[in-house]
Design a protein around this motif. Sequence first.
Motif, PDB file in Angstrom:
ATOM      1  N   ILE B 158     -14.978  20.930  -4.454  1.00  0.00           N
ATOM      2  CA  ILE B 158     -14.717  22.289  -5.131  1.00  0.00           C
ATOM      3  C   ILE B 158     -14.350  22.982  -3.845  1.00  0.00           C
ATOM      4  O   ILE B 158     -13.597  24.118  -3.713  1.00  0.00           O
ATOM      5  CB  ILE B 158     -15.676  22.767  -6.049  1.00  0.00           C
ATOM      6  CG1 ILE B 158     -15.387  24.173  -6.755  1.00  0.00           C
ATOM      7  CG2 ILE B 158     -16.980  23.070  -5.139  1.00  0.00           C
ATOM      8  CD1 ILE B 158     -14.495  23.864  -7.858  1.00  0.00           C
ATOM      9  N   TYR B 162     -11.450  25.345  -2.961  1.00  0.00           N
ATOM     10  CA  TYR B 162     -11.456  26.895  -2.531  1.00  0.00           C
ATOM     11  C   TYR B 162     -10.556  27.072  -1.414  1.00  0.00           C
ATOM     12  O   TYR B 162      -9.761  28.193  -1.253  1.00  0.00           O
ATOM     13  CB  TYR B 162     -12.816  27.156  -2.163  1.00  0.00           C
ATOM     14  CG  TYR B 162     -13.344  28.538  -1.861  1.00  0.00           C
ATOM     15  CD1 TYR B 162     -12.531  29.316  -2.098  1.00  0.00           C
ATOM     16  CD2 TYR B 162     -14.612  28.716  -1.192  1.00  0.00           C
ATOM     17  CE1 TYR B 162     -13.089  30.719  -1.793  1.00  0.00           C
ATOM     18  CE2 TYR B 162     -15.195  29.792  -0.862  1.00  0.00           C
ATOM     19  CZ  TYR B 162     -14.327  30.975  -1.184  1.00  0.00           C
ATOM     20  OH  TYR B 162     -14.969  32.246  -0.823  1.00  0.00           O
ATOM     21  N   GLY B 165      -6.790  26.647  -2.643  1.00  0.00           N
ATOM     22  CA  GLY B 165      -6.570  27.741  -3.623  1.00  0.00           C
ATOM     23  C   GLY B 165      -6.169  28.941  -2.841  1.00  0.00           C
ATOM     24  O   GLY B 165      -5.531  29.945  -2.905  1.00  0.00           O
ATOM     25  N   LEU B 187     -17.582  26.856  -7.892  1.00  0.00           N
ATOM     26  CA  LEU B 187     -16.847  27.902  -8.531  1.00  0.00           C
ATOM     27  C   LEU B 187     -17.264  29.338  -8.639  1.00  0.00           C
ATOM     28  O   LEU B 187     -16.428  30.185  -8.713  1.00  0.00           O
ATOM     29  CB  LEU B 187     -17.007  27.352 -10.018  1.00  0.00           C
ATOM     30  CG  LEU B 187     -16.106  26.209 -10.507  1.00  0.00           C
ATOM     31  CD1 LEU B 187     -16.473  25.225 -11.721  1.00  0.00           C
ATOM     32  CD2 LEU B 187     -14.705  26.601 -10.598  1.00  0.00           C
ATOM     33  N   MET B 190     -15.336  30.698  -5.823  1.00  0.00           N
ATOM     34  CA  MET B 190     -13.926  30.928  -6.033  1.00  0.00           C
ATOM     35  C   MET B 190     -13.849  32.109  -7.041  1.00  0.00           C
ATOM     36  O   MET B 190     -12.807  32.877  -6.760  1.00  0.00           O
ATOM     37  CB  MET B 190     -13.546  29.784  -6.888  1.00  0.00           C
ATOM     38  CG  MET B 190     -13.230  28.324  -5.812  1.00  0.00           C
ATOM     39  SD  MET B 190     -12.980  27.098  -6.690  1.00  0.00           S
ATOM     40  CE  MET B 190     -11.220  26.986  -7.035  1.00  0.00           C
ATOM     41  N   GLY B 197      -7.695  27.547  -9.312  1.00  0.00           N
ATOM     42  CA  GLY B 197      -7.883  26.335  -9.269  1.00  0.00           C
ATOM     43  C   GLY B 197      -8.192  25.728 -10.656  1.00  0.00           C
ATOM     44  O   GLY B 197      -8.577  26.536 -11.392  1.00  0.00           O
ATOM     45  N   ALA B 233     -14.648  31.804 -16.735  1.00  0.00           N
ATOM     46  CA  ALA B 233     -13.370  31.196 -16.581  1.00  0.00           C
ATOM     47  C   ALA B 233     -13.036  30.994 -17.736  1.00  0.00           C
ATOM     48  O   ALA B 233     -13.803  30.559 -18.688  1.00  0.00           O
ATOM     49  CB  ALA B 233     -13.516  30.027 -15.518  1.00  0.00           C
ATOM     50  N   THR B 255      -4.618  30.424 -14.297  1.00  0.00           N
ATOM     51  CA  THR B 255      -5.348  30.377 -12.892  1.00  0.00           C
ATOM     52  C   THR B 255      -4.365  31.080 -12.054  1.00  0.00           C
ATOM     53  O   THR B 255      -5.205  32.002 -11.172  1.00  0.00           O
ATOM     54  CB  THR B 255      -5.792  28.888 -12.517  1.00  0.00           C
ATOM     55  OG1 THR B 255      -6.795  29.126 -11.623  1.00  0.00           O
ATOM     56  CG2 THR B 255      -4.642  28.405 -11.790  1.00  0.00           C
ATOM     57  N   PRO B 261     -10.646  30.660 -11.295  1.00  0.00           N
ATOM     58  CA  PRO B 261     -10.402  29.117 -11.918  1.00  0.00           C
ATOM     59  C   PRO B 261     -10.448  29.007 -13.578  1.00  0.00           C
ATOM     60  O   PRO B 261     -10.746  29.834 -14.185  1.00  0.00           O
ATOM     61  CB  PRO B 261     -11.740  28.686 -11.296  1.00  0.00           C
ATOM     62  CG  PRO B 261     -12.307  29.391 -10.380  1.00  0.00           C
ATOM     63  CD  PRO B 261     -11.811  31.052 -10.560  1.00  0.00           C
TER      64      PRO B 261
END
Lengths: 298, 454
Positions: B158, B162, B165, B187, B190, B197, B233, B255, B261
């Motif tokens: 992830i 990050y 992205g 997440l 993010m 993402g 999200a 996204t 995300p």
Amino acid sequence: MSVATEQTASEFQEHPSAPLLRMERIPHVWCPSCGIGTVVKCYATALERSGVDLDKVSVVSGIGCSGRVAGYMKLDAFHATHGRAIPFATGLKLGRPELLVTVISGDGDLVGIGGNHFIHAARRNIDMLVILINNFIYGMTGGQNAPTTPISAKSSTMPFGNFEEPFNLPHLAASSGAPYVARWTCLHIRRLTWAIEEAIQRKGFRFIEVVAPCPTLYARLNKLGTGLSEMRFYHDNAEIQHGCDTRDLDIGFHEKIVCGKFVDEERPTFLERKDEHYAKILGDKYIPMGPEGGMIHE
Amino acid sequence: MPQFCKACGRCIEACPKGCITMGTEIEPATGFTPVILNLDECTACGLCFSACPEPYGLQPTINEFETELFDPATHFGPRTTSAPTPVEIPDQQVPLPELEPLVLKGNHASAIGALLAGCRHFFGYPITPSTEGAELMAKLLPQLDGVFVQAVSEVATINMMYGCGGAGQRSMSFTSSPGFSLMVEGLSYMIGAEVPGVVVNVMRGGPGLGNIAPEQSDIKMLCRGLGHGNTHAPVLAPSTPQEMLDLTMLAFDLTMKYRNPVVIAADGFLGQMTGRVQLPKTLVEPGIPAWAVWGDEMHRGNLISSIYLNEQDLEAHNIHINEKYERMIDSEQRADLFFCDDAEWLVVACNTPARMAKGAVEEMRKAGVKAGLFRPITLWPFPIDLLVGLLPNAKGILVVEAGTGPLEDELRIALSYADVHSPPPITNIRRFGGILPQQQEIVDSLSSLVEVKS
């Protein structure tokens, strides 16, 4: 001599390792000619031979094929989170310092997702025996690349061959501070058993790497034949070099495997250091933790 | 400038004339004791400026105005740069030749959807039952100008997403429930840093290791617990291999649109299920967003970060994020309505259980019962606007789940926020541990509901 007859009968009926296995769960899940069963047997034999109090032994596994070991051992056994068998074992050891804590798990679990924990437990010299079964691949999920996959070997996430440098595990352990480091293959059943037996007598972070065949995935993806041909390969290509410089222990794809005991030295363990340090700093005010792991209401 | 001096003493060491001494007065703004300058001997050699590790600790000219700590812009003005303002390079839609439908596994369909949506960066870690997606990416990306990296854990995965992205690139990962748990910290970062993402969570039985059989076990985590802080999200729930592809493409669209995300909530069956998949008419050639840390002069002012130490700033950032959530709630609610127009008995189900529910609804219709299937495609935001219109006809709602009830929770929360305080009676069928509700169970349950009512 009725007693002797009874013993003979029970020996005949029962597998020698049966008292240490949860027989109701046998047969195990491992594929035909997988190396993990061999390691379990060697471990069970070594435990019995070493004469340790089996009530004071616990075995911890992570996730993956080798992660199933804990589920088959008739000991205080724990199935931990993926990659976290070593922190789990650390907690267990600090909670019950008198236990012999063994971690048996795979390469993906212990040095892939759990790599950070591995080097830090070795650095701290936490008192545990770590048996890492290295099959060069992620077996349970279907043959993905592992941090031990040799260069040019194929895996399902390196379908064109691996290009990432693999870990040299004895060197990783030794340079992180492990006081006992050995490597054997699944062919060296007696030597592996002796090594485990010897490591049980040592203290600190003891590390034994066991090279094991994965006939279903690693051997199939790389056209190495059956598990038996892997054994033949170990027979022809394993070299025993005790005390070999751990820097020279890389395993190439289908190349020689150097086995032996590479490090065997004494270094104070985490708990010994802790006691020594606080006794020095705090003097009489320091209350060391007992073997039961602290305050227990009697 | 006393507000910025941390009294480290390096300028004292550096000054050849001994002009600087350590202060004794505590500066109220910082709690340090700033150095004292005695400039009678000063030759303006500048050694003290060079030695000072603080950007504004020492100033060549003595400042004449009051300064406010924290924001240099108030006394130095906005940072001047010759760089042009970043300009967005928009995505291009490239037509695809019409192809025969493919027969694909759900995980593979999703991976192909990602490729068609312009994703060329895949980071993943093996976990059953999601790994086929990663394996296909490993095979295809080296041949498509892309990057496949098998990370050492989902935590690494992830964070790779990050970073990727943040560069404005489309990145994705496949995982399953325990792996997703490891991803939620990243997440949250993010979401805070507004980085896109897509994560496909092929849900399996829980809690803990659970098993590798299908369960809708993570709906609660996906809709209500996506890491620490104020996080949401869009959560898309496919129920066919075709939707695995379509919703993955939609996920990349969302996204990038919201800089947030997007999660695809599939279940173990959908990941493994093989089905007919028609490719879309166009594929996406991605552009470069204006906010990306792209690495050229135009983008050098961009900053990807989720830290707002000043309370007012963090509140304002959360208000901004909330406005984004509101926009998602207003315009992204999606559901599939099957025989819902005149339905008296509404079945609410998503993912694989919706397939059994669909069969049950067809069976009930044949028996003359006005049953309908309301299948949320977005689990967050819950498509409540589409449901509310159906409620006046409805005599009962049956929620069918391969889980312990989070879908029903989402439904009830949405009803409550929509001010529907006396909805039709809600009953449920819940199977879990990897067992799916069967069509017959749903038919039996609906039949008994109808019987009781009549």
